[in-house]
Design an enzyme around this catalytic site. Structure first.
Site, PDB file in Angstrom:
ATOM      1  N   SER A 582       3.362   1.375  -2.699  1.00 37.52           N
ATOM      2  CA  SER A 582       2.234   2.163  -2.193  1.00 37.52           C
ATOM      3  C   SER A 582       1.347   2.543  -3.370  1.00 37.52           C
ATOM      4  O   SER A 582       1.805   2.632  -4.515  1.00 37.52           O
ATOM      5  CB  SER A 582       2.767   3.432  -1.531  1.00 37.52           C
ATOM      6  OG  SER A 582       1.716   4.336  -1.278  1.00 37.52           O
ATOM      7  N   TYR A 595       8.053  11.095  -0.870  1.00 38.34           N
ATOM      8  CA  TYR A 595       7.551   9.749  -0.562  1.00 38.34           C
ATOM      9  C   TYR A 595       7.016   9.061  -1.812  1.00 38.34           C
ATOM     10  O   TYR A 595       7.372   7.922  -2.117  1.00 38.34           O
ATOM     11  CB  TYR A 595       6.460   9.846   0.514  1.00 38.34           C
ATOM     12  CG  TYR A 595       5.858   8.524   0.903  1.00 38.34           C
ATOM     13  CD1 TYR A 595       6.519   7.660   1.782  1.00 38.34           C
ATOM     14  CD2 TYR A 595       4.620   8.109   0.389  1.00 38.34           C
ATOM     15  CE1 TYR A 595       5.967   6.434   2.138  1.00 38.34           C
ATOM     16  CE2 TYR A 595       4.063   6.880   0.738  1.00 38.34           C
ATOM     17  CZ  TYR A 595       4.738   6.049   1.613  1.00 38.34           C
ATOM     18  OH  TYR A 595       4.199   4.828   1.963  1.00 38.34           O
TER      19      TYR A 595
HETATM   20  P1  NAD Z   1       5.488   1.023  10.434  1.00 34.29           P
HETATM   21  O1  NAD Z   1       6.088   2.304  10.882  1.00 34.29           O
HETATM   22  O2  NAD Z   1       4.428   0.428  11.295  1.00 34.29           O
HETATM   23  O3  NAD Z   1       6.623  -0.029  10.228  1.00 34.29           O
HETATM   24  C1  NAD Z   1       7.808   0.287   9.571  1.00 34.29           C
HETATM   25  C2  NAD Z   1       8.955  -0.459  10.201  1.00 34.29           C
HETATM   26  O4  NAD Z   1      10.120  -0.131   9.436  1.00 34.29           O
HETATM   27  C3  NAD Z   1       9.248  -0.061  11.641  1.00 34.29           C
HETATM   28  O5  NAD Z   1       9.363  -1.193  12.446  1.00 34.29           O
HETATM   29  C4  NAD Z   1      10.566   0.686  11.560  1.00 34.29           C
HETATM   30  O6  NAD Z   1      11.393   0.509  12.697  1.00 34.29           O
HETATM   31  C5  NAD Z   1      11.195   0.053  10.331  1.00 34.29           C
HETATM   32  N1  NAD Z   1      12.213   0.912   9.726  1.00 34.29           N
HETATM   33  C6  NAD Z   1      12.195   2.234   9.527  1.00 34.29           C
HETATM   34  N2  NAD Z   1      13.339   2.636   8.979  1.00 34.29           N
HETATM   35  C7  NAD Z   1      14.104   1.545   8.811  1.00 34.29           C
HETATM   36  C8  NAD Z   1      15.404   1.311   8.311  1.00 34.29           C
HETATM   37  N3  NAD Z   1      16.163   2.312   7.879  1.00 34.29           N
HETATM   38  N4  NAD Z   1      15.882   0.059   8.297  1.00 34.29           N
HETATM   39  C9  NAD Z   1      15.134  -0.956   8.765  1.00 34.29           C
HETATM   40  N5  NAD Z   1      13.903  -0.791   9.272  1.00 34.29           N
HETATM   41  C10 NAD Z   1      13.395   0.443   9.298  1.00 34.29           C
HETATM   42  O7  NAD Z   1       4.945   1.289   8.960  1.00 34.29           O
HETATM   43  P2  NAD Z   1       3.845   0.528   8.075  1.00 34.29           P
HETATM   44  O8  NAD Z   1       2.664   1.389   7.983  1.00 34.29           O
HETATM   45  O9  NAD Z   1       3.688  -0.857   8.500  1.00 34.29           O
HETATM   46  O10 NAD Z   1       4.560   0.599   6.652  1.00 34.29           O
HETATM   47  C11 NAD Z   1       5.312  -0.453   6.128  1.00 34.29           C
HETATM   48  C12 NAD Z   1       5.592  -0.194   4.675  1.00 34.29           C
HETATM   49  O11 NAD Z   1       4.372  -0.078   3.977  1.00 34.29           O
HETATM   50  C13 NAD Z   1       6.354   1.083   4.376  1.00 34.29           C
HETATM   51  O12 NAD Z   1       7.257   0.891   3.340  1.00 34.29           O
HETATM   52  C14 NAD Z   1       5.277   2.025   3.947  1.00 34.29           C
HETATM   53  O13 NAD Z   1       5.751   3.048   3.120  1.00 34.29           O
HETATM   54  C15 NAD Z   1       4.366   1.095   3.209  1.00 34.29           C
HETATM   55  N6  NAD Z   1       3.011   1.586   3.106  1.00 34.29           N
HETATM   56  C16 NAD Z   1       2.268   1.866   4.181  1.00 34.29           C
HETATM   57  C17 NAD Z   1       1.000   2.363   4.044  1.00 34.29           C
HETATM   58  C18 NAD Z   1       0.138   2.655   5.215  1.00 34.29           C
HETATM   59  O14 NAD Z   1      -0.945   3.212   4.987  1.00 34.29           O
HETATM   60  N7  NAD Z   1       0.537   2.352   6.422  1.00 34.29           N
HETATM   61  C19 NAD Z   1       0.461   2.546   2.766  1.00 34.29           C
HETATM   62  C20 NAD Z   1       1.258   2.263   1.676  1.00 34.29           C
HETATM   63  C21 NAD Z   1       2.522   1.783   1.850  1.00 34.29           C
END
Ligand code: NAD
Length: 705
Positions: A582, A595
């Site tokens: 991130s 986080y």
């Molecule tokens: P999302 O919630 O849409 O998807 C996350 C997925 O991870 C979900 O399907 C959930 O079921 C799964 N998950 C959660 N806990 C889990 C576990 N213990 N084991 C296996 N699967 C698990 O989230 P997203 O926005 O697509 O984020 C994906 C990644 O990107 C994350 O690591 C998040 O921190 C990172 N990220 C997101 C953003 C953003 O703005 N959305 C920004 C920076 C980083």
């Protein structure tokens, strides 16, 4: 004047027939004979006792108006090269003017030149011609009866590959079904079929070392005849077979119990994939069906394996023979690895020698000397191919071969065509041409990508993009039901599988990795994407929230990388690990202690693992996204609402609001992160490791130093 002309053309009967031309394949306008042919082919091709996948071809001759001349012509509609009967549609048929095809006999210079006839088939096409006519076209076109089936039923091939096949065919059908000694498909075989089918008492022929051809005046008649011949062949095998055609059970080859067998298969698979992929990257398929396990536990196994497969289109996919692992069922892994290396080296030497024995100056180049089928007594069969479907079909073909061997050994002795004849098909120039016509492989073809948290948001977009670029995808997610739905949407088990995995639980990670390996033979790309967010100031962050975020992101990435490492190492194919971190891994924003520091740990792990895994060719990189609102479960689950409130914007406008804070003023979408992951894995950045790529539309505070 032009209007008048149009009216005149409209009245011509030829115009009424126009929709049946290949350029206008409107199904309701197709002649009944073609509709019957497609329906019959689909019925025959969907029964595995009748023909193998992609094997065999069917045809119908119909009279039709040629819209160009307004005259009626006899057309041969025949399944084109490379199609499958079970799923045949109009587009899979070649359309040929039969009188022109038959007249080619005047150009035929004899058996030594029969391959050149294939180059003349396009000159007999009706209209655009439809699919490419296959080498079996003369077997259909030269027969005067309207309907022909050429099939690869195990029961008939068992007779076709029996040492005394000719006698058996005579005994079962007394002349109603002819025996044709092995002959490579082509013009000559077509002429033989024409002669045999001219006798009204003969309904079909068993082709030695190959399969079955039957003919009839109507579609119903040929289908009845094909099925009758197959049924009677099976009845004969069932009634006349001696017991235990593969010999007695060998105690030391008794199959392991199911759970142990699958665990062993998952342990061995990456090592076997390395063997199958020394020349070219392959993906794998595993089968431990009762038919396979029985064959692998019998006394005559070694002898039969050495004889190789039978039907011509089998060994193109299975190679001339499999590799048989001969270590005791429960041998320690190091012993198995050492023996496997010896057997692999021997296999390659023997395969090269086989090629050298038969190749001439005009033979296509050797296509790789690794086995496509590896048999492991007590465990099962591992088959390999350039993609999952090819790997699966190679395994299905070897099961066909097992059925053929059992049938032949039961009533006679299994005697496939000679090695020279096998070679003449495996390295046939026409087969080489067929391979050359295949589309160029996609960038991730032959690679297996495991995406944690692949059921939503960024993970889902990455899984979709990777599947589009040819990867086999494993959706590993806490939400198993959603993972299964995503896998089904991506095209099912030949393209993607869903596995239940809580990345924070070491046992669940081990089990999920094993499932991934069993599905595709290994793993090449690991995307550590699973994540959650629980933002809060130092005072507001509970120990539970701290631990939860650390357990999923740094610990989860560590556990998945640790479980994947032995698989990557065993495969000897390099690989990629990508941590989705991130912008918060870099930017010290307020109220996000757990986080952001968890993301920083994931980001530094990128550099540490890059340094450690370079020696096995594994690149480790990271992506730093920011503000991905659309499609994100994190934002949808309340986080977005709270952020929107904080900034005083509507939740729907949050993405655009974030965009305005960036240098490029673009909203960041899940697809942007997926594209960065693709660039890291598709060969565009082959010598880049330890890199973190910001995908955030430009957040100056998060610029990397
Ligand atoms: P999302 O919630 O849409 O998807 C996350 C997925 O991870 C979900 O399907 C959930 O079921 C799964 N998950 C959660 N806990 C889990 C576990 N213990 N084991 C296996 N699967 C698990 O989230 P997203 O926005 O697509 O984020 C994906 C990644 O990107 C994350 O690591 C998040 O921190 C990172 N990220 C997101 C953003 C953003 O703005 N959305 C920004 C920076 C980083």
């Amino acid at each position: 004047m032009p209007a008048k002309k149009r009216t005149a053309v409209k009245k011509r009967p030829a115009k009424a027939a126009a929709p049946t031309a290949p350029s206008a394949p409107a199904v309701p306008d197709l002649p009944q004979g073609v509709l019957d042919l497609i329906a019959r082919s689909n019925r025959l091709g969907s029964d595995p006792t009748i023909t193998n996948y992609g094997g065999g071809n069917t045809s119908a001759k119909v009279r039709q108006l040629n819209p160009a001349t307004g005259t009626e012509v006899e057309l041969l509609y025949v399944k084109g090269s490379g199609g499958d009967l079970g799923t045949l549609t109009y587009a899979g048929l070649a359309a040929i003017e039969r009188d022109r095809l038959v007249a080619l006999d005047a150009q035929y210079r004899g058996v030594d030149h029969e391959d050149e006839m294939v180059g003349l088939f396009p000159f007999c096409s009706f209209g655009a011609g439809g699919a490419t006519p296959s080498i079996d076209t003369p077997m259909h076109g030269l027969v005067d009866l309207d309907h022909v089936d050429h099939l690869h039923p195990d029961a008939v091939i068992a007779l076709a590959c029996s040492a005394d096949g000719e006698k058996l065919v005579q005994k079962i059908w007394g002349g109603a079904v002819a025996w044709v000694p092995w002959k490579r498909p082509g013009w000559e075989l077509g002429k033989t079929m024409r002669e045999l089918s001219a006798n009204p008492d003969v309904i079909g022929a068993v082709l030695g070392g190959h399969g079955l051809t039957a003919w009839g005046r109507t579609s119903a008649e040929v289908e009845r005849r094909s099925k009758k011949i197959i049924r009677e062949a099976q009845q004969y095998l069932d009634s006349a077979s001696k017991p235990d055609p593969f010999g007695a059970l060998v105690k030391s080859r008794t199959p392991l119990p199911e759970a142990g067998r699958r665990a062993r298969a998952a342990q061995l698979f990456p090592h076997l994939r390395a063997v199958a992929s020394a020349d070219r990257r392959m993906v794998g398929h595993f089968t431990d069906s009762p038919v396979v396990l029985d064959f692998l536990s019998r006394r005559k196994l070694d002898k039969l394996v050495a004889l190789g497969t039978s039907c011509p289109d089998h060994f193109l996919r299975t190679k001339v023979r499999p590799l048989l692992l001969d270590t005791p069922v429960g041998a320690p892994l190091e012993k198995v690895q050492a023996r496997l290396a010896e057997l692999h080296a021997e296999y390659r030497v023997e395969y090269q020698a086989y090629y050298d024995r038969h190749a001439t100056a005009s033979t296509p180049a050797l296509r790789g000397a690794d086995p496509a089928i590896i048999l492991v007594p007590g465990v099962g069969m591992f088959s390999f191919g350039a993609d999952k479907q090819t790997a699966r079909v190679a395994g299905e073909f070897y099961v066909n071969a097992i059925n053929v061997m059992r049938g032949a050994q039961g009533v006679s002795r299994y005697a496939p065509v000679s090695e020279a004849d096998k070679f003449s098909v495996e390295y046939w120039q026409l087969e080489e041409d067929k391979l050359a016509r295949r589309p160029k492989p996609k960038a991730l073809a032959g690679k297996v990508a495991l995406v944690t948290g692949g059921a939503s948001g960024i993970g889902l977009a990455t899984a979709e993009l990777f599947a589009q670029h040819g990867a086999c995808v494993v959706i590993a997610d806490l939400d198993a039901a959603k993972a299964a739905t995503v896998a089904a949407d991506l095209g099912g088990p030949d393209k993607a599988v869903g596995v239940a995995m809580d990345v924070s639980d070491p046992d669940a990670v081990t089990a999920g990795l094993a499932e991934a390996v069993l599905a595709f033979g290994g793993v090449d790309i690991v995307i550590n994407n699973a994540g959650i967010t629980r933002a809060g100031s130092l005072a507001d962050t509970s120990l539970r929230d701290w631990d939860l975020q650390y357990s999923i992101m740094p610990r989860g990435s560590f556990l998945v990388a640790r479980a994947a490492e032995p698989v990557l190492r065993a495969q000897k194919l390099g690989g990629d690990i990508i941590n989705v971190c991130s912008k918060n891994a870099v930017f010290a924003g307020p109220n996000n202690i757990a986080y952001s520091s968890a993301k920083a740990a994931q980001a530094h792990m990128v550099r540490l693992l890059a340094a450690e895994l370079g020696d096995i060719g594994v690149r480790v990189n990271g992506i730093n996204p920011d503000g991905v609102v659309r499609g994100s479960g994190i934002f949808a689950g309340g986080w977005g609402a709270s952020r929107a409130k904080t900034y005083g914007v509507a939740e729907d406008d949050l993405g655009k609001y974030y965009a305005q804070r960036t240098v490029l003023k673009e909203e960041v979408l899940p697809e942007h992160i997926a594209k960065a992951a693709l660039a890291l894995t598709d060969g565009s950045l082959p010598i880049t490791t330890g890199l973190l790529i910001p995908v955030d539309s430009g957040v100056t505070q998060a610029f990397l130093r």
